[in-house]
Design an enzyme around this catalytic site. Structure first.
Site, short mmCIF file in Angstrom:
data_model
loop_
_atom_site.label_atom_id
_atom_site.label_comp_id
_atom_site.label_asym_id
_atom_site.label_seq_id
_atom_site.Cartn_x
_atom_site.Cartn_y
_atom_site.Cartn_z
CG HIS A 100 59.10 16.72 42.44
ND1 HIS A 100 59.64 17.49 41.34
CD2 HIS A 100 57.86 16.42 41.86
CE1 HIS A 100 58.72 17.45 40.17
NE2 HIS A 100 58.07 16.39 40.33
CG HIS A 102 56.07 11.84 42.71
ND1 HIS A 102 54.69 12.19 42.57
CD2 HIS A 102 56.83 12.57 41.73
CE1 HIS A 102 55.24 13.87 41.40
NE2 HIS A 102 56.06 13.66 40.69
P1 AMP Z 1 55.72 16.44 38.54
O1 AMP Z 1 54.82 15.79 37.63
O2 AMP Z 1 56.59 15.37 38.46
O3 AMP Z 1 56.57 17.69 38.40
O4 AMP Z 1 54.57 16.58 39.37
C1 AMP Z 1 54.16 17.94 40.23
C2 AMP Z 1 53.94 17.38 41.52
O5 AMP Z 1 53.34 18.35 42.51
C3 AMP Z 1 52.28 16.97 41.35
O6 AMP Z 1 52.12 15.51 41.48
C4 AMP Z 1 51.38 18.29 41.98
O7 AMP Z 1 50.47 17.71 42.21
C5 AMP Z 1 52.46 18.45 42.96
N1 AMP Z 1 52.12 20.38 43.59
C6 AMP Z 1 51.58 20.85 42.04
N2 AMP Z 1 51.84 22.63 43.24
C7 AMP Z 1 51.74 21.50 44.36
C8 AMP Z 1 51.79 22.58 45.87
N3 AMP Z 1 51.10 24.22 45.74
N4 AMP Z 1 51.44 22.22 47.02
C9 AMP Z 1 52.19 20.76 47.03
N5 AMP Z 1 52.22 19.93 45.65
C10 AMP Z 1 51.45 20.33 44.71
#
Ligand code: AMP
Length: 141
Positions: A100, A102
């Site tokens: 993903h 950001h």
């Molecule tokens: P990472 O630490 O790069 O894996 O980021 C994961 C991101 O996913 C974090 O910024 C979370 O806030 C986001 N996240 C987790 N669950 C959800 C969800 N159900 N909907 C939207 N974002 C999410």
């Protein structure tokens, strides 16, 4: 079969999210715990864990989505800029094992830092060490 990732479940419509973009291969939705208003995640629909696992055509689709969405995100929240990044692996802070990107809107004086702030203390590398690293990267195809 392993458990679907949370992002696969969002793409499948099994859990709610504010989806802002969708094609056959890519989706984007607002981050549930935003670092700034408009913080958006851009994902391939297939759950590749790391960047290098994504086929080149999917990676191109993801990047095209990031490029298309970034000005739309900035305009939506009246941001001055964006920081765009990927936590690529657990040691880098990746919590969801599904690639993903950001897209974090930034505002003048928001108190955040540049991407240079993400690593620990800076290494003191000799010219020889820099040469060795460059050679290792350049020759490891
Ligand atoms: P990472 O630490 O790069 O894996 O980021 C994961 C991101 O996913 C974090 O910024 C979370 O806030 C986001 N996240 C987790 N669950 C959800 C969800 N159900 N909907 C939207 N974002 C999410």
């Amino acid at each position: 079969m392993s458990e679907p990732t949370i992002f696969e479940r969002i793409v499948a419509g099994d859990i709610p999210a504010r989806i802002v973009y969708e094609t056959d291969t890519v989706a984007a939705f607002l981050d549930a715990n935003p670092l700034a208003p408009g913080h958006t995640l851009v994902v391939p629909k297939t759950p590749y864990e790391r960047l290098d696992e994504m086929p080149a055509d999917v990676a191109a689709d993801v990047w095209a989505a990031v490029q298309e969405l970034t000005p739309r995100i900035e305009a939506a929240v009246d941001a001055d800029a964006t920081t765009i990044g990927v936590n690529n692996g657990e040691a880098a802070g990746q919590e969801v094992p599904h690639v993903h990107v950001h897209v974090v809107p930034r505002f003048a004086g928001d108190g955040g830092g540049p991407i240079h702030a993400v690593a620990g203390s800076r290494p003191d590398l000799s010219e020889g060490e820099l040469d060795d690293i460059a050679d290792a990267i350049g020759s490891s195809e």
